[in-house]
Design a protein around this motif. Structure first.
Motif, PDB file in Angstrom:
ATOM      1  N   THR A  44       0.857  -1.238   0.296  1.00  0.00           N
ATOM      2  CA  THR A  44       0.176   0.147  -0.511  1.00  0.00           C
ATOM      3  C   THR A  44       0.543   1.745   0.338  1.00  0.00           C
TER       4      THR A  44
ATOM      5  N   LEU B 261      -7.153   3.380  -2.248  1.00  0.00           N
ATOM      6  CA  LEU B 261      -5.951   2.876  -1.437  1.00  0.00           C
ATOM      7  C   LEU B 261      -6.517   1.310  -1.649  1.00  0.00           C
TER       8      LEU B 261
ATOM      9  N   ILE C  97      -6.494  -2.159  -0.544  1.00  0.00           N
ATOM     10  CA  ILE C  97      -7.015  -2.725   0.682  1.00  0.00           C
ATOM     11  C   ILE C  97      -7.116  -4.715  -0.060  1.00  0.00           C
TER      12      ILE C  97
END
Length: 468
Positions: free
Chosen positions: A133, A157, A159
């Motif tokens: 990440t 972002l 995950i």
């Protein structure tokens, strides 16, 4: 590493995991909505960049009145929320909010994310710190002087999401390893603190006989104090120091950037041998007013507006002695007492520095103290170097643990676990069962069709390293 995930896992984005409520993710108020004049001694908490540690919440305090909080409560924070720094050298920096025992909001440059209750908040916390990440986030950062990851990029972002039951198993195992690593880190911190205490005690021993022979800094100067100049970044321009050049007593001339100015504009701000550069501001009181000495003959380079130049008169005070005494308790107490704070940033100015009382023995005694200090520094620097290496190894082990956790290799998988995609479907249904005007704003494709991100994970550590 392959982009494929273990069975039952699915790629999601941070916004896919948010609670089904308005403003489940938000940044803080900007501009006139929250000014320095709004800060008070008590009331509602304001969570700032200083509160966002790398995986931990830092209990730095700032407040606004409860009345003003009512105007800003759309930015509110509660226990269990994640707060993310959108500004900094390494992003995302994220922390889990504890019980604050009262109302709170986030400030500009801090993002608050409220997760859906069907998810494990700690899993998402660790996922945002994972090397994969971080690699994606660093590729999206914009800005050089003030690196920033905007709210839109933070929403997207990636995950990796395992089944909820597996999330719980991974978090439990991961925290067992991390607790042992944290214990080792605390031991390293105690050693470093003892080294710092030894350093302080030795400085006092050398300076105590001269505490009655002080002079104001203003009387020790070859030229008046001067602030540097702020210039925009230009890679091809005349070089200017970064604030990070002030480190470990000696000015690091390699910490520089190009400025949008010419040599003639920079001439009043050139650094010379024997100049002592002082930082004007910092979010931590113990770092404000720290200084570093320019040794040798610097190549032509200027200093920025974040520094104050102290140019000592060598017929009165040896620049190396000034650098030694500057970090003593005698001087630090004066700086920290006089420093002023604005919106959580501690600052010193020329007037404060000019008024400092500096112990000044005769020049021959200064030379003796400097000689003794060199031997002392050699011991201190060796201890700090060894503990610094231990800290780096600890950081590598932490990255290795996270890499193992987020590739599904840390715990067993159970075929009976409900696949993560089913959880995401329920969250989506809950979001889109709300009135249209209250639905979340989507910034990318549907989670079930989201392609795996292009990521690179640092190599995982050996099993011996992970055993700790």
């Amino acid at each position: 590493m392959s982009e494929a995930l273990p069975d039952g896992w699915v790629w999601a984005t941070l916004e896919d995991l948010l609670a089904a409520e308005p403003r489940a993710i938000t940044d803080g108020p900007f501009g006139s909505n929250l000014k320095s004049s709004h800060y008070t001694d008590s009331g509602a908490r304001v969570l700032r960049l200083q509160n966002v540690g790398d995986g931990e919440f830092r209990d730095e305090r700032a407040y606004i009145s409860l009345e003003h909080y009512e105007n800003l409560k759309n930015h509110n924070v509660q226990a269990g929320d994640l707060i993310l720094a959108s500004l900094g050298e390494e992003l995302p920096r994220v922390a889990l909010v504890p019980d604050l025992e009262g109302p709170a909001i986030v400030k500009a440059d801090v993002i608050r994310a409220r997760l859906h209750p069907d998810l494990n908040s700690k899993w998402v916390l660790y996922a945002l710190q994972a090397p994969a990440t971080r690699a994606v986030a660093m590729s999206k950062i914009r800005g050089v002087g003030r690196p920033r990851l905007g709210l839109g990029e933070i929403r997207k972002l990636p995950i990796p999401l395992p089944p909820l039951a597996e999330q719980l198993r991974i978090v439990e195992t991961l925290e067992g390893h991390l607790s042992r690593l944290d214990a080792a880190n605390r031991y390293i911190a105690r050693v470093r603190q003892s080294t710092t205490s030894f350093d302080s005690t030795r400085r006092c021993e050398l300076l105590d006989p001269w505490l009655s022979s002080t002079r104001k800094l203003k009387t020790l100067l070859a030229s008046p104090l001067i602030n540097g100049r702020s210039v925009p970044t230009d890679d091809d321009g005349f070089p200017v120091l970064r604030l990070t050049a002030i480190k470990n007593r000696v000015l690091d001339l390699s910490a520089r950037k190009g400025g949008a100015w010419q040599r003639e504009d920079a001439t009043p701000f050139l650094v010379e041998r024997g100049d002592f550069m002082v930082s004007r501001g910092n979010g931590s009181l113990h770092l404000v007013g720290r200084g570093a000495l320019a040794v040798g003959d610097p190549d032509p380079i200027a200093f920025p507006d974040t520094m104050i130049r102290v140019r000592p008169n060598p017929y009165v005070v040896d620049p190396e002695f000034l650098a030694f005494v500057w970090d003593s308790q005698i001087v630090r107490r004066q700086i920290e007492t006089a420093a002023r704070t604005t919106a959580g940033i501690y600052k010193v100015n020329q007037r404060i520095l000019e008024a400092l009382d500096i112990p000044i023995p005769p020049l021959d005694v200064q030379a003796q103290i400097i000689e003794a200090a060199r031997d002392h520094f050699a011991v201190v620097e060796r201890l700090m170097e060894e503990t610094g290496m231990a800290q780096k190894r600890s950081e590598h082990l932490r990255r290795s643990l996270l890499a193992e956790a987020f590739t599904g290799r840390l715990v067993r998988q159970e075929s009976a676990d409900e696949p993560a995609v089913e959880v995401l479907k329920r969250i989506e249904v809950e979001h889109y069962s709300r009135p249209k005007k209250l639905r979340p704003r989507k910034s990318g494709p549907n989670k079930t069709t989201l392609p795996p991100p292009k990521i690179t994970v640092v190599p995982a550590g050996t099993q011996e390293e992970l055993a700790l």
